[in-house]
Write a protein that holds these residues in place. Structure first.
Motif, PDB file in Angstrom:
ATOM      1  N   ALA A  20      -2.986  27.440 -66.057  1.00  0.00           N
ATOM      2  CA  ALA A  20      -3.932  27.321 -64.949  1.00  0.00           C
ATOM      3  C   ALA A  20      -3.401  26.368 -63.878  1.00  0.00           C
ATOM      4  O   ALA A  20      -2.731  25.368 -64.175  1.00  0.00           O
ATOM      5  CB  ALA A  20      -5.281  26.830 -65.458  1.00  0.00           C
ATOM      6  N   LEU A  21      -3.702  26.680 -62.626  1.00  0.00           N
ATOM      7  CA  LEU A  21      -3.275  25.883 -61.477  1.00  0.00           C
ATOM      8  C   LEU A  21      -4.462  25.145 -60.875  1.00  0.00           C
ATOM      9  O   LEU A  21      -5.626  25.521 -61.076  1.00  0.00           O
ATOM     10  CB  LEU A  21      -2.652  26.793 -60.411  1.00  0.00           C
ATOM     11  N   ALA A  22      -4.171  24.116 -60.083  1.00  0.00           N
ATOM     12  CA  ALA A  22      -5.232  23.371 -59.399  1.00  0.00           C
ATOM     13  C   ALA A  22      -6.037  24.273 -58.469  1.00  0.00           C
ATOM     14  O   ALA A  22      -7.226  24.027 -58.222  1.00  0.00           O
ATOM     15  CB  ALA A  22      -4.627  22.211 -58.615  1.00  0.00           C
ATOM     16  N   THR A  23      -5.392  25.325 -57.962  1.00  0.00           N
ATOM     17  CA  THR A  23      -6.081  26.244 -57.065  1.00  0.00           C
ATOM     18  C   THR A  23      -6.946  27.274 -57.802  1.00  0.00           C
ATOM     19  O   THR A  23      -7.480  28.186 -57.174  1.00  0.00           O
ATOM     20  CB  THR A  23      -5.065  26.982 -56.178  1.00  0.00           C
ATOM     21  N   GLN A  24      -7.078  27.116 -59.113  1.00  0.00           N
ATOM     22  CA  GLN A  24      -7.973  27.979 -59.899  1.00  0.00           C
ATOM     23  C   GLN A  24      -9.157  27.196 -60.461  1.00  0.00           C
ATOM     24  O   GLN A  24      -9.839  27.682 -61.350  1.00  0.00           O
ATOM     25  CB  GLN A  24      -7.196  28.629 -61.051  1.00  0.00           C
ATOM     26  N   THR A  25      -9.416  26.031 -59.923  1.00  0.00           N
ATOM     27  CA  THR A  25     -10.449  25.156 -60.449  1.00  0.00           C
ATOM     28  C   THR A  25     -11.736  25.248 -59.625  1.00  0.00           C
ATOM     29  O   THR A  25     -11.705  25.626 -58.450  1.00  0.00           O
ATOM     30  CB  THR A  25      -9.972  23.697 -60.450  1.00  0.00           C
ATOM     31  N   PRO A  26     -12.863  24.848 -60.209  1.00  0.00           N
ATOM     32  CA  PRO A  26     -14.111  24.782 -59.430  1.00  0.00           C
ATOM     33  C   PRO A  26     -14.006  23.827 -58.245  1.00  0.00           C
ATOM     34  O   PRO A  26     -14.610  24.070 -57.195  1.00  0.00           O
ATOM     35  CB  PRO A  26     -15.130  24.280 -60.457  1.00  0.00           C
ATOM     36  N   GLY A  27     -13.227  22.739 -58.395  1.00  0.00           N
ATOM     37  CA  GLY A  27     -13.070  21.810 -57.283  1.00  0.00           C
ATOM     38  C   GLY A  27     -12.440  22.462 -56.069  1.00  0.00           C
ATOM     39  O   GLY A  27     -12.831  22.199 -54.925  1.00  0.00           O
ATOM     40  N   TRP A  28     -11.445  23.318 -56.307  1.00  0.00           N
ATOM     41  CA  TRP A  28     -10.807  24.038 -55.194  1.00  0.00           C
ATOM     42  C   TRP A  28     -11.816  24.966 -54.520  1.00  0.00           C
ATOM     43  O   TRP A  28     -11.889  25.033 -53.291  1.00  0.00           O
ATOM     44  CB  TRP A  28      -9.615  24.818 -55.725  1.00  0.00           C
ATOM     45  N   LEU A  29     -12.595  25.694 -55.312  1.00  0.00           N
ATOM     46  CA  LEU A  29     -13.624  26.563 -54.748  1.00  0.00           C
ATOM     47  C   LEU A  29     -14.640  25.759 -53.951  1.00  0.00           C
ATOM     48  O   LEU A  29     -15.031  26.148 -52.846  1.00  0.00           O
ATOM     49  CB  LEU A  29     -14.308  27.360 -55.860  1.00  0.00           C
ATOM     50  N   ASP A  30     -15.075  24.622 -54.487  1.00  0.00           N
ATOM     51  CA  ASP A  30     -16.071  23.803 -53.792  1.00  0.00           C
ATOM     52  C   ASP A  30     -15.524  23.265 -52.479  1.00  0.00           C
ATOM     53  O   ASP A  30     -16.251  23.185 -51.475  1.00  0.00           O
ATOM     54  CB  ASP A  30     -16.526  22.656 -54.687  1.00  0.00           C
ATOM     55  N   ALA A  31     -14.247  22.880 -52.458  1.00  0.00           N
ATOM     56  CA  ALA A  31     -13.632  22.431 -51.210  1.00  0.00           C
ATOM     57  C   ALA A  31     -13.641  23.546 -50.179  1.00  0.00           C
ATOM     58  O   ALA A  31     -13.970  23.345 -49.003  1.00  0.00           O
ATOM     59  CB  ALA A  31     -12.204  21.951 -51.476  1.00  0.00           C
ATOM     60  N   MET A  32     -13.283  24.743 -50.614  1.00  0.00           N
ATOM     61  CA  MET A  32     -13.268  25.905 -49.729  1.00  0.00           C
ATOM     62  C   MET A  32     -14.653  26.169 -49.134  1.00  0.00           C
ATOM     63  O   MET A  32     -14.821  26.373 -47.930  1.00  0.00           O
ATOM     64  CB  MET A  32     -12.791  27.117 -50.527  1.00  0.00           C
ATOM     65  N   ASP A  76      -5.235  31.933 -46.528  1.00  0.00           N
ATOM     66  CA  ASP A  76      -4.750  30.585 -46.252  1.00  0.00           C
ATOM     67  C   ASP A  76      -5.199  29.566 -47.298  1.00  0.00           C
ATOM     68  O   ASP A  76      -5.046  28.363 -47.101  1.00  0.00           O
ATOM     69  CB  ASP A  76      -5.183  30.126 -44.854  1.00  0.00           C
ATOM     70  N   TRP A  77      -5.730  30.052 -48.454  1.00  0.00           N
ATOM     71  CA  TRP A  77      -6.132  29.146 -49.529  1.00  0.00           C
ATOM     72  C   TRP A  77      -5.320  29.360 -50.799  1.00  0.00           C
ATOM     73  O   TRP A  77      -5.638  28.814 -51.852  1.00  0.00           O
ATOM     74  CB  TRP A  77      -7.628  29.279 -49.805  1.00  0.00           C
ATOM     75  N   GLY A  78      -4.286  30.161 -50.738  1.00  0.00           N
ATOM     76  CA  GLY A  78      -3.321  30.186 -51.813  1.00  0.00           C
ATOM     77  C   GLY A  78      -3.669  31.058 -53.002  1.00  0.00           C
ATOM     78  O   GLY A  78      -4.368  32.067 -52.895  1.00  0.00           O
ATOM     79  N   ILE A  79      -3.191  30.637 -54.173  1.00  0.00           N
ATOM     80  CA  ILE A  79      -3.194  31.454 -55.383  1.00  0.00           C
ATOM     81  C   ILE A  79      -4.472  31.250 -56.182  1.00  0.00           C
ATOM     82  O   ILE A  79      -4.920  30.128 -56.386  1.00  0.00           O
ATOM     83  CB  ILE A  79      -1.966  31.100 -56.242  1.00  0.00           C
TER      84      ILE A  79
END
Length: 339
Positions: A20-32, A76-79
């Protein structure tokens, strides 16, 4: 299938997925969702044998479900791609995800799985999906930093690191608002430089930056990822001259954004030093990979990453058009093994 995914199950899936990558976390979704008008429409797939997959997805709040794209993630938000606790996604599971997304109402869905799982998705992709080819670079950290330094950094990279050390470059690391502001200042300077290199007008380049990478985006990622997001700033003679943003999830570190004041940084080796220090920290934290982001073929940035050990990976994003006649069926992990 459950949507959106309960956060406790999402975090549990992350804890049991070493890829798993940092861009697959709930935090990444919440930032978006705090930066753009998106809402969480993540999907939890569960099979009778107990197998689960978490698929991060967002949908615009400004469009009805019947007309909206579902994106994992916006370009523009990656993987994104599924989080797979207990083992990597199988071909049958990938086929089920493709089929399910094809059955949803609305416009096309977009899926960008991790490059490390790309072969599975290529094998499972049905003929009606549209491929969006990408190139990304990933550095192998196996063997630790001493191995990376001696065998994967080029001699030019090692020379620039030593140059930066002789120049007295100081480095600070954190994710507080002051560092966000300093990085944003350097990023804006970089945007002006990139515009000149590409022959784009400065106002147009700044408008594109405002849409893609406003300061609030950097601030949101730092806030929602917490200590998993680090801003690295290099200082020379009392001035911040270069910066990078990195993230970490489990065994995967990621270089996300970089910027510099080229007038004051180019001759110091500061950008190379920052990357080397971030890679050294990733090795110390037990990371197996250092993801360096998407690249264009044969550009100075691509060659810089290659000198830092970044290997090219040809990968795909997938656009999935609605097909109501597609049934979301497929065996779970144990059923597929038995077959």
């Amino acid at each position: 299938m459950t949507s959106p995914v309960p956060r406790d199950l999402w975090h549990a899936a992350l804890a049991d997925d070493p890829d798993a990558l940092a861009t697959q976390t709930p935090g990444w979704l919440d930032a978006m969702c705090s930066v753009r008008p998106y809402r969480d429409v993540s999907r939890l797939y569960e099979w009778q044998d107990g197998r689960r997959l978490v698929l991060p997805l967002v949908r615009s709040r400004l469009t009805t479900a019947a007309r909206a794209e579902e994106l994992g993630w916006p370009l523009d938000w990656g993987i994104g791609g599924p989080v797979a606790p207990g083992g990597p996604v199988t071909r049958a599971e990938a086929a089920t995800v493709f089929a399910d997304l094809a059955r949803r109402p609305g416009a096309a869905a977009y899926l960008r799985p991790s490059p490390l799982t790309d072969e599975v998705w290529r094998a499972a992709a049905p003929g009606h999906v549209r491929r969006y080819p990408r190139i990304t670079q990933i550095a192998d950290l196996s063997g630790g930093y001493a191995t990376v330094w001696s065998e994967r950094f080029t001699s030019n990279t090692r020379r620039n690191v030593r140059k930066a050390e002789r120049a007295g470059i100081g480095v600070e690391v954190g994710n507080d608002p002051r560092l966000v502001r300093e990085f944003d200042r350097l990023y804006r300077m970089s945007v002006d430089r990139w515009a000149a290199q590409e022959g784009t007008s400065r106002p147009r380049a700044r408008w594109r930056m405002w849409r893609k990478d406003p300061r609030r985006k950097f601030a949101a990622v730092a806030r929602h990822l917490g200590d998993a997001c680090q801003i690295w700033l290099a200082h020379h003679q009392g001035r911040a001259v270069a910066g990078i943003i990195t993230m970490r999830q489990g065994e995967h570190a990621k270089y996300w954004r970089g910027a510099m004041d080229k007038t004051h940084a180019a001759a110091t080796g500061a950008p190379t030093l920052l990357q080397a220090l971030a890679i050294e920290a990733a090795c110390a934290q037990g990371c197996r990979y250092y993801h360096m982001g998407d690249s264009r073929p044969d550009t100075p940035v691509t060659r810089f990453k290659q000198r830092m050990g970044g290997r090219l990976h040809h990968t795909e994003g997938w656009w999935i058009d609605p097909r109501p006649d597609t049934a979301p069926t497929g065996p779970g992990r144990h059923e597929e093994a038995a077959a």
